[in-house]
Design an enzyme around this catalytic site. Sequence first.
Site, short mmCIF file in Angstrom:
data_model
loop_
_atom_site.label_atom_id
_atom_site.label_comp_id
_atom_site.label_asym_id
_atom_site.label_seq_id
_atom_site.Cartn_x
_atom_site.Cartn_y
_atom_site.Cartn_z
N ARG A 41 -15.76 -47.19 -21.71
CA ARG A 41 -17.10 -46.67 -21.41
C ARG A 41 -17.77 -47.40 -20.26
O ARG A 41 -17.33 -48.47 -19.84
CB ARG A 41 -17.98 -46.78 -22.67
CG ARG A 41 -17.48 -45.85 -23.78
CD ARG A 41 -18.36 -45.89 -25.00
NE ARG A 41 -17.86 -44.97 -26.01
CZ ARG A 41 -18.52 -43.91 -26.49
NH1 ARG A 41 -19.72 -43.62 -26.05
NH2 ARG A 41 -17.99 -43.14 -27.43
N HIS A 75 -28.01 -36.40 -33.30
CA HIS A 75 -27.00 -36.89 -32.36
C HIS A 75 -26.89 -35.83 -31.26
O HIS A 75 -25.97 -35.03 -31.24
CB HIS A 75 -25.67 -37.06 -33.12
CG HIS A 75 -24.62 -37.80 -32.37
ND1 HIS A 75 -23.27 -37.57 -32.56
CD2 HIS A 75 -24.69 -38.78 -31.44
CE1 HIS A 75 -22.56 -38.37 -31.77
NE2 HIS A 75 -23.40 -39.11 -31.08
N GLY A 121 -20.59 -49.92 -30.43
CA GLY A 121 -20.83 -49.01 -31.55
C GLY A 121 -20.87 -49.74 -32.89
O GLY A 121 -21.37 -49.21 -33.89
N CYS A 161 -16.69 -35.43 -27.38
CA CYS A 161 -16.50 -33.99 -27.14
C CYS A 161 -17.31 -33.49 -25.95
O CYS A 161 -17.74 -32.34 -25.89
CB CYS A 161 -16.85 -33.19 -28.38
SG CYS A 161 -15.72 -33.47 -29.75
N GLY A 162 -17.55 -34.35 -24.97
CA GLY A 162 -18.17 -33.90 -23.73
C GLY A 162 -19.69 -33.81 -23.74
O GLY A 162 -20.27 -33.11 -22.92
N LYS A 163 -20.33 -34.53 -24.63
CA LYS A 163 -21.80 -34.46 -24.72
C LYS A 163 -22.46 -34.99 -23.44
O LYS A 163 -23.40 -34.39 -22.92
CB LYS A 163 -22.27 -35.25 -25.94
CG LYS A 163 -23.72 -35.01 -26.31
CD LYS A 163 -23.97 -35.18 -27.82
CE LYS A 163 -23.42 -36.46 -28.41
NZ LYS A 163 -24.14 -37.66 -28.01
N THR A 164 -21.94 -36.11 -22.93
CA THR A 164 -22.52 -36.70 -21.72
C THR A 164 -22.38 -35.73 -20.54
O THR A 164 -23.33 -35.48 -19.81
CB THR A 164 -21.84 -38.05 -21.40
OG1 THR A 164 -22.06 -38.92 -22.51
CG2 THR A 164 -22.41 -38.68 -20.15
N ASN A 182 -11.45 -44.50 -25.21
CA ASN A 182 -12.87 -44.72 -25.54
C ASN A 182 -13.51 -45.75 -24.61
O ASN A 182 -14.55 -46.31 -24.93
CB ASN A 182 -13.00 -45.15 -27.01
CG ASN A 182 -14.43 -45.06 -27.53
OD1 ASN A 182 -15.20 -44.18 -27.13
ND2 ASN A 182 -14.81 -45.98 -28.42
C1 SPV Z 1 -20.47 -42.30 -30.18
O1 SPV Z 1 -19.34 -42.66 -30.50
O2 SPV Z 1 -21.01 -41.28 -30.61
C2 SPV Z 1 -21.24 -43.12 -29.23
C3 SPV Z 1 -20.87 -44.49 -29.05
O3 SPV Z 1 -22.19 -42.63 -28.70
S1 SPV Z 1 -21.19 -45.43 -30.45
O4 SPV Z 1 -22.15 -46.46 -30.09
O5 SPV Z 1 -19.94 -45.99 -30.88
O6 SPV Z 1 -21.74 -44.58 -31.49
MN MN Z 2 -22.82 -40.80 -29.79
#
Ligand code: SPV
Ligand code: MN
Length: 660
Positions: A409, A269, A240, A293-296, A407
């Site tokens: 991933r 986003h 990120g 917040c559960g987007k994935t 966090n």
């Molecule tokens: C987020 O935090 O919204 C992400 C990962 O998708 S990042 O690359 O840190 O933004």
């Molecule tokens: Mn993101």
Amino acid sequence: MLELKKGMDILAEVGGIGSLDEARKLLEAKCDRENLAKLDKITNEEALLKIANAISMMDPDAVFVNTGSEEDLLRVRIMSLAKGEEHPVAMRDHTIHFDLPQEQARIIDRTFYIVNPGEETSVLALSISRDEAYEYIKTYMTGIARGKTLLVGFFSRGPIGAPAAIPALEITTSTYVMHSANILYRHVYDQFDKEVQRAGLFFTNVHSEGPNRPEDLPNARVFMDRSWLTTYSMFCTYAGNTLLLKKGNHRFAVDLATYYQREERLSEHMFITGLRGPGGRVTYFAGAAPSGCGKTTTAMTGTDFIGDDLAQLWIAEDGTLRAINPEKGIFGIVRDVNRESDPYLMKALREEGAEVIWTNVLIDVHGVPYWVGNGEELPKRGVNFQGEWWEGKTDENGNPIPLSHPNSRCTVECKEIGNYNEAAAEDPNGVQIKVITYSGRDSDTMPPVWVAKDPDHGVVIGASILSAATATEVGAKGVRRQPWANEPFIPGPLADYMDAQFAFFNSDKLKHKPLMAGLNYFLTHEARGGEGKGLLGEKRDVKVWLRWLELRAHGEVDAIETPIGYIPRYEDLRRLFDEIGKEYPKELYDKQFAFYVDNILARIELQEEAYRKEKNIPPRLFEIYAEQRKGLQALKAKYGSIVSVEQLIEAAEQASSAES
Ligand code: SPV
Ligand code: MN
């Protein structure tokens, strides 16, 4: 306003290469024959100068040009293992990368927009003057690549040729960053020049992790030069903060949409996912949710998954709303990913075949990755983001250290996910978006789903997202306003962004207006007269909310009109729950959809107060809030501060008979 190419180009200034001749000389001195030949295919002068200046500034020992060929992809992985940025794990083609314990998320306190004198930025972001940024970059990035190989890649943020796709350069000393880019983005080396011509511009990203020691982290910086569409990142590794093809370039895309492509584009986003409805039709959704917040998970509940993080939207000639995913992979949070809630992702992660980069999870003695909430029996020991770990281990303040960082991933290509619709995702025409959702992390106020009355109310739902702090930003605390869930990535004043939203969704060019809806699956028992912080519903209920929206988008379900929008009827939801094999008691519905009017009013007040502090907020926002408040106060006067669904129906019926 934002002006491109204004002020000094810091990279050119520090690099000192001003002509193609000088660039060629440097490239010949720094690149071996093979890599020089690869660069020979690139004729875009601006790109060659960017690359040469990055090389000149950072002074690497060698240069590796990543064309995206099978051989180059493999070379990057091998380099990463050899260098130790990644380590093998038990499964073939899986690796683990650890970020420093103090850098497990975005370092928002060290992330800045580079600005010209008089330029305004979002009140929620930090900025630095061009001169100061120049000094910093010159001081810290000069020679930062000595002893290292610099990797250069040519990517496309979107299917090649799509109207909203933008090419981008990734220039980094980090093999992990380049490996991640290989998984997350499409290569466009072969057509780079053509694509730059088509898009009219490209983004540049320059990064080096430097020595990657904790003591360098205070000096870590993420700079985004809005005028020169160039990012600089140093002394950090978390994607990120470093893989700025992602959120760095997303920020530039937001700027372009806001200031140069009004009524044409949006950069959001948002996940993109399709849902197969009656008769086999597929209805596509784009949904915003703040990080963590559960987007994935929501994206993966679709039958035709397209993307989990970013969406480039545009209005097509035929008046439809179209979207592409600028990415082709996911960088997803793994906490709570398990067979029940995320079967497709879990399969990709647990069965052989996919290439996966794990970050900051626990690796047990057998080299197997584990994470909190994975639904499996967890090991008692292993190695995680802070070194050796055992159950009960505490940090210097005596707090227990979790098995995996919240966090942590996984990086994996979308094509490894069973419900990915690759053909649709790769279509340069994008998919047609019929539903837009906005969700936050709201424990006590909004119902699970509600639909905006019109585009203005829809824009206001987006403007009003709130979320509890998540683990995606270092040091984040408390409840935060998260306008459009895009707030961390909006460079300019929120007023400008909001204005662009009103213009886009009300545009006459947009003939097929999407349904715009709010979603909230974080309501707790204690907020509805019960006990405890447990959720009133379950993660998998989101399927039903989406299915209801799918029917609503096609005009196939009725709804109850309220001051904030339309809510579902019980019978429709019960039928849909029935289809997923779940009981849905009326009592639960009553709890989820009753209006706790004081909470909603307080929510409106909080938003209004915050927006009143900003300049030039479109008056339409305050008009919508006033209209909603009036309706809510009338409900309260009649029924008290908790209004049941039956009362909402009664009020709606009385209002419509008064009208006729
Ligand atoms: C987020 O935090 O919204 C992400 C990962 O998708 S990042 O690359 O840190 O933004
Ligand atoms: Mn993101």
